[in-house]
Write a protein that holds these residues in place. Structure first.
Motif, short mmCIF file in Angstrom:
data_model
loop_
_atom_site.label_atom_id
_atom_site.label_comp_id
_atom_site.label_asym_id
_atom_site.label_seq_id
_atom_site.Cartn_x
_atom_site.Cartn_y
_atom_site.Cartn_z
N GLY A 52 -24.94 -12.06 -21.03
CA GLY A 52 -24.69 -13.36 -20.45
C GLY A 52 -24.93 -13.45 -18.96
O GLY A 52 -26.04 -13.49 -18.46
N SER A 53 -23.85 -13.44 -18.20
CA SER A 53 -23.86 -13.84 -16.81
C SER A 53 -24.60 -12.85 -15.90
O SER A 53 -24.49 -11.65 -16.03
CB SER A 53 -22.43 -14.00 -16.30
OG SER A 53 -21.76 -12.75 -16.35
N LEU A 54 -25.38 -13.44 -15.00
CA LEU A 54 -26.08 -12.67 -13.97
C LEU A 54 -25.57 -13.10 -12.60
O LEU A 54 -26.34 -13.39 -11.70
CB LEU A 54 -27.59 -12.91 -14.06
CG LEU A 54 -28.30 -12.38 -15.30
CD1 LEU A 54 -29.75 -12.81 -15.31
CD2 LEU A 54 -28.21 -10.87 -15.37
N ASP A 55 -24.25 -13.16 -12.44
CA ASP A 55 -23.68 -13.62 -11.19
C ASP A 55 -22.97 -12.47 -10.48
O ASP A 55 -22.55 -11.50 -11.09
CB ASP A 55 -22.72 -14.78 -11.41
CG ASP A 55 -21.58 -14.41 -12.36
OD1 ASP A 55 -21.72 -13.42 -13.10
OD2 ASP A 55 -20.55 -15.09 -12.35
N ILE A 56 -22.89 -12.61 -9.15
CA ILE A 56 -22.24 -11.59 -8.32
C ILE A 56 -21.59 -12.31 -7.15
O ILE A 56 -22.04 -13.40 -6.76
CB ILE A 56 -23.25 -10.52 -7.84
CG1 ILE A 56 -22.58 -9.25 -7.33
CG2 ILE A 56 -24.16 -11.07 -6.76
CD1 ILE A 56 -22.29 -8.27 -8.41
N ASP A 57 -20.53 -11.74 -6.60
CA ASP A 57 -19.90 -12.29 -5.41
C ASP A 57 -20.44 -11.54 -4.20
O ASP A 57 -20.54 -10.32 -4.22
CB ASP A 57 -18.37 -12.14 -5.48
CG ASP A 57 -17.77 -12.91 -6.64
OD1 ASP A 57 -18.41 -13.87 -7.10
OD2 ASP A 57 -16.66 -12.56 -7.08
N PHE A 58 -20.79 -12.30 -3.14
CA PHE A 58 -21.36 -11.71 -1.93
C PHE A 58 -20.53 -12.18 -0.75
O PHE A 58 -20.31 -13.39 -0.59
CB PHE A 58 -22.82 -12.17 -1.77
CG PHE A 58 -23.48 -11.69 -0.51
CD1 PHE A 58 -23.82 -10.37 -0.35
CD2 PHE A 58 -23.75 -12.58 0.52
CE1 PHE A 58 -24.43 -9.92 0.81
CE2 PHE A 58 -24.37 -12.14 1.68
CZ PHE A 58 -24.71 -10.81 1.83
N LEU A 59 -20.01 -11.24 0.04
CA LEU A 59 -19.26 -11.63 1.23
C LEU A 59 -19.66 -10.78 2.42
O LEU A 59 -20.07 -9.64 2.26
CB LEU A 59 -17.75 -11.52 1.01
CG LEU A 59 -17.18 -10.76 -0.11
CD1 LEU A 59 -16.20 -9.74 0.37
CD2 LEU A 59 -16.42 -11.79 -0.93
N VAL A 60 -19.52 -11.39 3.59
CA VAL A 60 -19.89 -10.73 4.84
C VAL A 60 -18.70 -10.79 5.78
O VAL A 60 -18.11 -11.86 5.97
CB VAL A 60 -21.11 -11.40 5.50
CG1 VAL A 60 -21.47 -10.69 6.79
CG2 VAL A 60 -22.29 -11.43 4.55
N VAL A 61 -18.37 -9.63 6.36
CA VAL A 61 -17.30 -9.54 7.34
C VAL A 61 -17.94 -9.13 8.66
O VAL A 61 -18.67 -8.15 8.73
CB VAL A 61 -16.23 -8.51 6.91
CG1 VAL A 61 -15.17 -8.35 7.97
CG2 VAL A 61 -15.62 -8.92 5.58
N GLY A 62 -17.67 -9.91 9.70
CA GLY A 62 -18.25 -9.65 11.01
C GLY A 62 -17.36 -8.78 11.87
O GLY A 62 -16.35 -8.24 11.40
N PRO A 63 -17.72 -8.65 13.15
CA PRO A 63 -16.90 -7.87 14.08
C PRO A 63 -15.48 -8.43 14.13
O PRO A 63 -15.27 -9.63 14.05
CB PRO A 63 -17.61 -8.05 15.42
CG PRO A 63 -19.00 -8.44 15.07
CD PRO A 63 -18.91 -9.20 13.79
#
Length: 194
Positions: A52-63
């Motif tokens: 089924g699903s081809l989803d992913i969570d993407f997050l970015v943390v900066g300085p």
């Protein structure tokens, strides 16, 4: 000195990665950027252990551990930043709520900032523009390879389902034909009354 300026456009970072993110797992990477450096991350989910699903969570943390970007439940995305100051940018791929292992392909590329760009010769500026354009073509080719793989997997899955559905239909048809022959045969049987 001139050699340094000619090689500078080729110092743009370009990495192509393919990772496996297990269910409930998160994988993080980081880049250290200087002021005015530019970095782009493009990603796409190219496969999953479940159908089924081809989803992913993407997050970015900066300085300073400040979250600067998040994109939840998408199969592909692009994130670009021009660093306002020097620091570490950490980007993570999370499969915390997904089911099954996901294959993620991603590219990271960037351009180092040069303060005295107006002092560069026109040929040097053109080389930088060509290097940037070449990087865009490479990224597009990587994207097309992943899309082709996803479409091929979908076609193979559909073909398999059609094949099994045809086999089930043939079995049902033979069963119905056999039952009809048996039923009609029972009409023509001679019944004796004693």
């Amino acid at each position: 000195m001139m050699l340094r300026w000619l090689l500078l456009p080729f110092l743009a970072v370009a990495f192509a990665h393919r990772i496996e993110v297990e269910q409930g797992d998160q994988q993080c990477y980081f880049e250290d950027l200087q002021t005015h450096d530019r970095m782009t991350v493009t990603y796409e989910v190219g496969g999953s252990t479940n159908s089924g699903s081809l989803d992913i969570d993407f997050l970015v943390v900066g300085p300073g551990k400040v979250q600067v970007y998040k994109n939840f439940g998408e199969s592909q995305g692009t994130w670009t930043v021009t660093a306002p100051g020097a620091g570490r940018y950490t980007y993570c791929f999370s499969n915390a709520v997904g089911n099954g292992r996901k294959t993620v392909s991603f590219n990271v590329h960037g351009v180092m900032h040069i303060d005295d760009e107006e002092q560069m010769a026109p040929v040097e500026l053109e080389i930088r523009n060509l290097a940037s354009g070449l990087q865009m073509v490479k990224d597009e080719q990587s994207y097309l390879v992943v899309r082709e793989r996803v479409h091929r997997d979908t076609c193979e899955s559909t073909n398999s389902r059609v094949k099994w559905w045809a086999i089930v239909q043939i079995i049902l048809l033979l069963g119905v034909c056999g039952w009809n022959v048996h039923y009609l045969k029972s009409w023509f049987e001679v019944k004796r009354v004693l």
